[in-house]
Design a protein around this motif. Structure first.
Motif, mmCIF file in Angstrom:
data_model
loop_
_atom_site.group_PDB
_atom_site.id
_atom_site.type_symbol
_atom_site.label_atom_id
_atom_site.label_comp_id
_atom_site.label_asym_id
_atom_site.label_seq_id
_atom_site.Cartn_x
_atom_site.Cartn_y
_atom_site.Cartn_z
ATOM 1 N N VAL A 34 29.030 24.541 -34.842
ATOM 2 C CA VAL A 34 29.805 25.239 -33.801
ATOM 3 C C VAL A 34 31.213 24.656 -33.717
ATOM 4 C CG1 VAL A 34 29.998 25.621 -31.308
ATOM 5 C CG2 VAL A 34 27.797 25.956 -32.454
ATOM 6 N N LYS A 39 29.202 30.783 -35.954
ATOM 7 C CA LYS A 39 28.303 31.404 -34.991
ATOM 8 C C LYS A 39 26.905 30.908 -35.332
ATOM 9 C CE LYS A 39 31.180 35.552 -35.020
ATOM 10 N NZ LYS A 39 31.254 36.970 -35.481
ATOM 11 N N SER A 54 24.499 25.182 -25.343
ATOM 12 C CA SER A 54 25.447 26.279 -25.528
ATOM 13 C C SER A 54 26.502 26.277 -24.436
ATOM 14 C CB SER A 54 24.704 27.620 -25.538
ATOM 15 O OG SER A 54 25.595 28.700 -25.649
ATOM 16 N N SER A 55 26.083 26.050 -23.210
ATOM 17 C CA SER A 55 27.034 26.003 -22.081
ATOM 18 C C SER A 55 27.994 24.830 -22.221
ATOM 19 C CB SER A 55 26.269 25.898 -20.762
ATOM 20 O OG SER A 55 25.470 27.044 -20.550
ATOM 21 N N LYS A 58 30.614 25.637 -24.787
ATOM 22 C CA LYS A 58 31.607 26.572 -24.243
ATOM 23 C C LYS A 58 32.605 25.841 -23.363
ATOM 24 C CE LYS A 58 28.690 30.738 -24.161
ATOM 25 N NZ LYS A 58 27.953 31.680 -23.291
ATOM 26 N N GLU A 59 32.096 24.927 -22.536
ATOM 27 C CA GLU A 59 32.964 24.181 -21.624
ATOM 28 C C GLU A 59 33.940 23.290 -22.387
ATOM 29 O OE1 GLU A 59 30.370 22.066 -19.033
ATOM 30 O OE2 GLU A 59 29.551 23.881 -18.107
ATOM 31 N N SER A 61 35.313 24.070 -25.110
ATOM 32 C CA SER A 61 36.196 24.966 -25.883
ATOM 33 C C SER A 61 35.996 24.839 -27.392
ATOM 34 C CB SER A 61 37.671 24.711 -25.527
ATOM 35 O OG SER A 61 37.892 24.937 -24.152
ATOM 36 N N SER A 62 34.745 24.678 -27.813
ATOM 37 C CA SER A 62 34.453 24.644 -29.245
ATOM 38 C C SER A 62 34.789 25.996 -29.859
ATOM 39 C CB SER A 62 32.974 24.326 -29.474
ATOM 40 O OG SER A 62 32.683 23.013 -29.038
ATOM 41 N N LEU A 65 30.244 29.392 -31.544
ATOM 42 C CA LEU A 65 29.335 29.657 -30.435
ATOM 43 C C LEU A 65 27.910 29.331 -30.849
ATOM 44 C CD1 LEU A 65 27.553 32.553 -30.885
ATOM 45 C CD2 LEU A 65 29.840 33.501 -30.678
ATOM 46 N N HIS A 67 24.096 30.531 -30.082
ATOM 47 C CA HIS A 67 23.292 31.599 -29.498
ATOM 48 C C HIS A 67 21.815 31.190 -29.536
ATOM 49 C CE1 HIS A 67 22.053 35.663 -28.409
ATOM 50 N NE2 HIS A 67 21.179 35.622 -29.401
#
Length: 262
Positions: A34, A39, A54-55, A58-59, A61-62, A65, A67
């Motif tokens: 990631v 993806k 995953s969260s 995201k935090e 800023s990778s 993503l 899933h």
């Protein structure tokens, strides 16, 4: 930009499946991919842990993503449903990391048959099914530079002295043979899809604790007996394999702690 970063750029935006991504080696591999803009579909029975990772990604800023997909790899119908979802949502995989594995303390002379079957289902059949379906998707989408990586074990090359591990060792020998068999079949059809095997020694994860759920002192003593490898050392080995150009294939990497004797 370093040469390594340049080498990984070709994977940015592409799709990887990492099995057993909820903890340990699988979690570290998923995070690395990631962070290089891929993806990543992470699957496990415990999908909550992957959702939390995953969260966090995201935090931070990778660029890629993660899933999450819940999948019991001992059930073929769940594996096939997962690949169907990957195809519909992402257009198929480019990379397949067969990381999930399980070991029970079940020796060859007095082991429980159901524990043997569970190891066969997860360590051999699931790897074969995931590899078959991944290569199908790579071919269908035209990803002739695709990559399959099996997370094997040092015990896939030598029989361990612990009787508790002998059946697990047999499954890892099968993975060694399967890796070479897939390589030969890919060459037979003229595909440039690569397959590699990474065979770690002792890595400090939850793996041994799950093998001895009623005896936590056993894995604790083993991990204290030496400076063990960490999951990140295995994920960096995955990255090394993927950095190499499409005409170079790593077949097997054996990697162990310096202090490990066997």
């Amino acid at each position: 930009m370093t040469s390594k970063e340049e080498s990984m750029r070709r994977w940015a935006g592409r799709v990887a499946l990492v099995t057993g991504a909820s903890s340990g080696i699988g979690k570290a591999i998923a995070r690395t991919l990631v962070q290089h803009g891929m993806k990543v579909v992470g699957c496990a029975r415990n999908v909550i842990a992957i959702e939390e990772e995953s969260s966090l990604l995201k935090e931070s800023s990778s660029p890629g993503l993660l899933h999450p997909i819940q999948c019991d790899l001992s059930q073929e119908k769940e594996i096939l449903a997962m690949f169907d979802q990957i195809w519909r949502k992402f257009g198929g995989v480019d990379v397949c990391i067969n990381n999930a594995g399980i070991s029970h303390a079940a020796s060859l002379l007095d082991g429980d048959t159901q524990k043997w079957k569970n190891m066969l289902d997860v360590n051999i059949l699931a790897v074969a099914i995931c590899t078959r379906e991944a290569v199908k998707q790579m071919a269908q989408k035209g990803a002739d530079d695709g990559q399959v990586i099996n997370i094997n074990s040092i015990s896939g090359h030598k029989v361990t002295q612990s009787k508790d591990s002998h059946f697990h060792t047999a499954t890892k020998f099968a993975m060694t043979a399967m890796t070479e068999g897939v390589r030969q079949e890919l060459r037979e059809v003229g595909s440039m899809i690569r397959i590699a095997s990474i065979s770690p020694g002792i890595v400090e994860t939850e793996f041994v604790s799950r093998m001895y759920p009623d005896n936590p002192s056993k894995p604790a003593a083993m991990y204290k007996s030496m400076q063990c490898m960490q999951p990140e050392q295995i994920s960096s080995t995955v990255q090394y394999i993927m950095e190499l150009p499409p005409h170079v294939q790593v077949h097997d990497v054996q990697i162990r702690p310096t202090e490990q004797r066997n």
